[in-house]
Design a protein around this motif. Sequence first.
Motif, PDB file in Angstrom:
ATOM      1  N   MET A 165       0.788  -1.227   0.000  1.00  0.00           N
ATOM      2  CA  MET A 165       0.000   0.000   0.000  1.00  0.00           C
ATOM      3  C   MET A 165       0.826   1.287   0.000  1.00  0.00           C
ATOM      4  O   MET A 165       0.269   2.375  -0.121  1.00  0.00           O
ATOM      5  N   ASP A 166       2.149   1.214   0.115  1.00  0.00           N
ATOM      6  CA  ASP A 166       2.977   2.414   0.161  1.00  0.00           C
ATOM      7  C   ASP A 166       2.921   3.147  -1.181  1.00  0.00           C
ATOM      8  O   ASP A 166       3.449   2.679  -2.178  1.00  0.00           O
ATOM      9  N   GLY A 167       2.244   4.284  -1.203  1.00  0.00           N
ATOM     10  CA  GLY A 167       2.135   5.075  -2.433  1.00  0.00           C
ATOM     11  C   GLY A 167       1.040   4.635  -3.384  1.00  0.00           C
ATOM     12  O   GLY A 167       0.848   5.259  -4.428  1.00  0.00           O
ATOM     13  N   PHE A 168       0.311   3.580  -3.045  1.00  0.00           N
ATOM     14  CA  PHE A 168      -0.754   3.114  -3.937  1.00  0.00           C
ATOM     15  C   PHE A 168      -1.952   4.040  -3.858  1.00  0.00           C
ATOM     16  O   PHE A 168      -2.408   4.409  -2.775  1.00  0.00           O
ATOM     17  N   HIS A 169      -2.480   4.420  -5.019  1.00  0.00           N
ATOM     18  CA  HIS A 169      -3.770   5.106  -5.069  1.00  0.00           C
ATOM     19  C   HIS A 169      -4.498   4.659  -6.326  1.00  0.00           C
ATOM     20  O   HIS A 169      -3.895   4.484  -7.384  1.00  0.00           O
ATOM     21  N   PRO A 170      -5.795   4.422  -6.210  1.00  0.00           N
ATOM     22  CA  PRO A 170      -6.541   3.892  -7.357  1.00  0.00           C
ATOM     23  C   PRO A 170      -6.664   4.911  -8.484  1.00  0.00           C
ATOM     24  O   PRO A 170      -6.880   6.104  -8.247  1.00  0.00           O
ATOM     25  N   THR A 171      -6.503   4.437  -9.702  1.00  0.00           N
ATOM     26  CA  THR A 171      -6.811   5.242 -10.882  1.00  0.00           C
ATOM     27  C   THR A 171      -7.895   4.590 -11.734  1.00  0.00           C
ATOM     28  O   THR A 171      -8.332   5.165 -12.716  1.00  0.00           O
ATOM     29  N   LEU A 172      -8.315   3.381 -11.340  1.00  0.00           N
ATOM     30  CA  LEU A 172      -9.326   2.650 -12.099  1.00  0.00           C
ATOM     31  C   LEU A 172     -10.151   1.798 -11.145  1.00  0.00           C
ATOM     32  O   LEU A 172      -9.588   1.078 -10.298  1.00  0.00           O
ATOM     33  N   TYR A 173     -11.470   1.887 -11.249  1.00  0.00           N
ATOM     34  CA  TYR A 173     -12.377   1.022 -10.492  1.00  0.00           C
ATOM     35  C   TYR A 173     -13.089   0.100 -11.476  1.00  0.00           C
ATOM     36  O   TYR A 173     -13.633   0.555 -12.484  1.00  0.00           O
ATOM     37  N   VAL A 174     -13.077  -1.192 -11.157  1.00  0.00           N
ATOM     38  CA  VAL A 174     -13.747  -2.187 -11.987  1.00  0.00           C
ATOM     39  C   VAL A 174     -14.967  -2.700 -11.233  1.00  0.00           C
ATOM     40  O   VAL A 174     -14.824  -3.299 -10.160  1.00  0.00           O
ATOM     41  N   PRO A 175     -16.181  -2.481 -11.735  1.00  0.00           N
ATOM     42  CA  PRO A 175     -17.370  -3.013 -11.049  1.00  0.00           C
ATOM     43  C   PRO A 175     -17.372  -4.534 -11.087  1.00  0.00           C
ATOM     44  O   PRO A 175     -17.070  -5.147 -12.113  1.00  0.00           O
ATOM     45  N   ILE A 176     -17.697  -5.144  -9.953  1.00  0.00           N
ATOM     46  CA  ILE A 176     -17.719  -6.604  -9.837  1.00  0.00           C
ATOM     47  C   ILE A 176     -19.165  -7.059  -9.661  1.00  0.00           C
ATOM     48  O   ILE A 176     -19.755  -6.877  -8.591  1.00  0.00           O
ATOM     49  N   PRO A 177     -19.761  -7.640 -10.690  1.00  0.00           N
ATOM     50  CA  PRO A 177     -21.145  -8.107 -10.571  1.00  0.00           C
ATOM     51  C   PRO A 177     -21.248  -9.322  -9.656  1.00  0.00           C
ATOM     52  O   PRO A 177     -20.258  -9.994  -9.363  1.00  0.00           O
ATOM     53  N   ASP A 178     -22.472  -9.609  -9.219  1.00  0.00           N
ATOM     54  CA  ASP A 178     -22.683 -10.708  -8.275  1.00  0.00           C
ATOM     55  C   ASP A 178     -22.156 -12.044  -8.799  1.00  0.00           C
ATOM     56  O   ASP A 178     -21.548 -12.823  -8.044  1.00  0.00           O
ATOM     57  N   GLU A 179     -22.381 -12.339 -10.072  1.00  0.00           N
ATOM     58  CA  GLU A 179     -21.970 -13.634 -10.612  1.00  0.00           C
ATOM     59  C   GLU A 179     -20.462 -13.810 -10.506  1.00  0.00           C
ATOM     60  O   GLU A 179     -19.967 -14.887 -10.138  1.00  0.00           O
ATOM     61  N   ALA A 180     -19.696 -12.748 -10.811  1.00  0.00           N
ATOM     62  CA  ALA A 180     -18.238 -12.822 -10.709  1.00  0.00           C
ATOM     63  C   ALA A 180     -17.798 -12.936  -9.256  1.00  0.00           C
ATOM     64  O   ALA A 180     -16.891 -13.703  -8.916  1.00  0.00           O
ATOM     65  N   PHE A 181     -18.446 -12.166  -8.374  1.00  0.00           N
ATOM     66  CA  PHE A 181     -18.091 -12.204  -6.958  1.00  0.00           C
ATOM     67  C   PHE A 181     -18.294 -13.599  -6.377  1.00  0.00           C
ATOM     68  O   PHE A 181     -17.411 -14.139  -5.702  1.00  0.00           O
ATOM     69  N   TYR A 182     -19.436 -14.202  -6.652  1.00  0.00           N
ATOM     70  CA  TYR A 182     -19.714 -15.506  -6.067  1.00  0.00           C
ATOM     71  C   TYR A 182     -18.884 -16.617  -6.712  1.00  0.00           C
ATOM     72  O   TYR A 182     -18.554 -17.615  -6.052  1.00  0.00           O
ATOM     73  N   ARG A 183     -18.523 -16.458  -7.972  1.00  0.00           N
ATOM     74  CA  ARG A 183     -17.606 -17.426  -8.577  1.00  0.00           C
ATOM     75  C   ARG A 183     -16.249 -17.338  -7.881  1.00  0.00           C
ATOM     76  O   ARG A 183     -15.618 -18.369  -7.606  1.00  0.00           O
ATOM     77  N   TRP A 184     -15.789 -16.114  -7.602  1.00  0.00           N
ATOM     78  CA  TRP A 184     -14.506 -15.934  -6.912  1.00  0.00           C
ATOM     79  C   TRP A 184     -14.556 -16.508  -5.490  1.00  0.00           C
ATOM     80  O   TRP A 184     -13.667 -17.255  -5.091  1.00  0.00           O
ATOM     81  N   ILE A 185     -15.604 -16.165  -4.746  1.00  0.00           N
ATOM     82  CA  ILE A 185     -15.729 -16.651  -3.363  1.00  0.00           C
ATOM     83  C   ILE A 185     -15.760 -18.177  -3.319  1.00  0.00           C
ATOM     84  O   ILE A 185     -15.110 -18.814  -2.486  1.00  0.00           O
ATOM     85  N   SER A 186     -16.488 -18.776  -4.229  1.00  0.00           N
ATOM     86  CA  SER A 186     -16.582 -20.233  -4.269  1.00  0.00           C
ATOM     87  C   SER A 186     -15.230 -20.872  -4.523  1.00  0.00           C
ATOM     88  O   SER A 186     -14.940 -21.958  -4.006  1.00  0.00           O
ATOM     89  N   ALA A 187     -14.373 -20.192  -5.307  1.00  0.00           N
ATOM     90  CA  ALA A 187     -13.060 -20.737  -5.635  1.00  0.00           C
ATOM     91  C   ALA A 187     -12.038 -20.468  -4.535  1.00  0.00           C
ATOM     92  O   ALA A 187     -11.276 -21.362  -4.140  1.00  0.00           O
ATOM     93  N   ILE A 188     -12.005 -19.257  -3.997  1.00  0.00           N
ATOM     94  CA  ILE A 188     -10.953 -18.866  -3.062  1.00  0.00           C
ATOM     95  C   ILE A 188     -11.144 -19.478  -1.686  1.00  0.00           C
ATOM     96  O   ILE A 188     -10.172 -19.665  -0.934  1.00  0.00           O
ATOM     97  N   ARG A 189     -12.356 -19.824  -1.335  1.00  0.00           N
ATOM     98  CA  ARG A 189     -12.605 -20.335   0.026  1.00  0.00           C
ATOM     99  C   ARG A 189     -11.977 -21.709   0.254  1.00  0.00           C
ATOM    100  O   ARG A 189     -11.909 -22.175   1.396  1.00  0.00           O
ATOM    101  N   HIS A 190     -11.485 -22.355  -0.795  1.00  0.00           N
ATOM    102  CA  HIS A 190     -10.833 -23.650  -0.636  1.00  0.00           C
ATOM    103  C   HIS A 190      -9.336 -23.511  -0.311  1.00  0.00           C
ATOM    104  O   HIS A 190      -8.659 -24.534  -0.140  1.00  0.00           O
ATOM    105  N   GLN A 191      -8.831 -22.285  -0.226  1.00  0.00           N
ATOM    106  CA  GLN A 191      -7.428 -22.083   0.116  1.00  0.00           C
ATOM    107  C   GLN A 191      -7.326 -21.730   1.602  1.00  0.00           C
ATOM    108  O   GLN A 191      -7.774 -20.655   2.009  1.00  0.00           O
ATOM    109  N   PRO A 192      -6.745 -22.610   2.422  1.00  0.00           N
ATOM    110  CA  PRO A 192      -6.714 -22.378   3.869  1.00  0.00           C
ATOM    111  C   PRO A 192      -6.080 -21.051   4.272  1.00  0.00           C
ATOM    112  O   PRO A 192      -6.576 -20.366   5.176  1.00  0.00           O
ATOM    113  N   PHE A 193      -4.980 -20.666   3.610  1.00  0.00           N
ATOM    114  CA  PHE A 193      -4.340 -19.406   3.996  1.00  0.00           C
ATOM    115  C   PHE A 193      -5.258 -18.230   3.728  1.00  0.00           C
ATOM    116  O   PHE A 193      -5.280 -17.250   4.484  1.00  0.00           O
TER     117      PHE A 193
END
Length: 239
Positions: A165-193
Amino acid sequence: MTRTVLAIGAHIGDMDLTAGPTLAKLILDGARVTIVALTPGERSHPRLAPAEYKKQKIAEGEAFATAIGADFMVLGHSDGFLPDTDEAAAELATIIRDQQPDTLITHWQQSRNRDHEHAARLTARARHLADLPLEPSDPPHLRALADLPRHAVRTVLHTENWEDMDGFHPTLYVPIPDEAFYRWISAIRHQPFARGEHGFRHIDYYTALLTTRGCLAGYPRAAAFHSTPTPELTKLPAP
């Protein structure tokens, strides 16, 4: 024309967390996505030996990519010792020439994690090498590049990572629709870390961050990126 994206992380899981919702959205929109991990991230488990954890991490990376519809590659560098060399950049540039991506996604350039910083620098150097004309007299580590067509990558996006985060500032926002969000959550939740079993609650953090950035951008959820400034990039719409 199909959009092609390379998401380049220092370790398996880096791009899954920070860019994963955006990658899921791009895939749903018809893009071809490859996640490239420069190291497995094998030294980050509090109890498992690196050799054992390496096998687990590779299996997790493959499973995540399959679940969201991406391809997956892991290179042979060692966690904690990612080199910032022309040879490593040339290896990555070979992938860029082979895949011909429109967009590269990687870490922000400043981080408390040296591997993350090196990944960002290697990506920038590889982008340059991928578009460089080469000759037979060039160094041996560039010869594999010479067999592939040159390629100029139009867009480079840097992810928002709690370690970078040192010096990071957003210059672009990407909207994340529900279908993409839930596909990501379903995939990432299998990683213990990612679930927080090693200490930091990554999924909770990045889920909350999507909501926070969505509030600022005027969407239910959004992912924030810093774009490498180029004349072309300022005219591009959000992915």
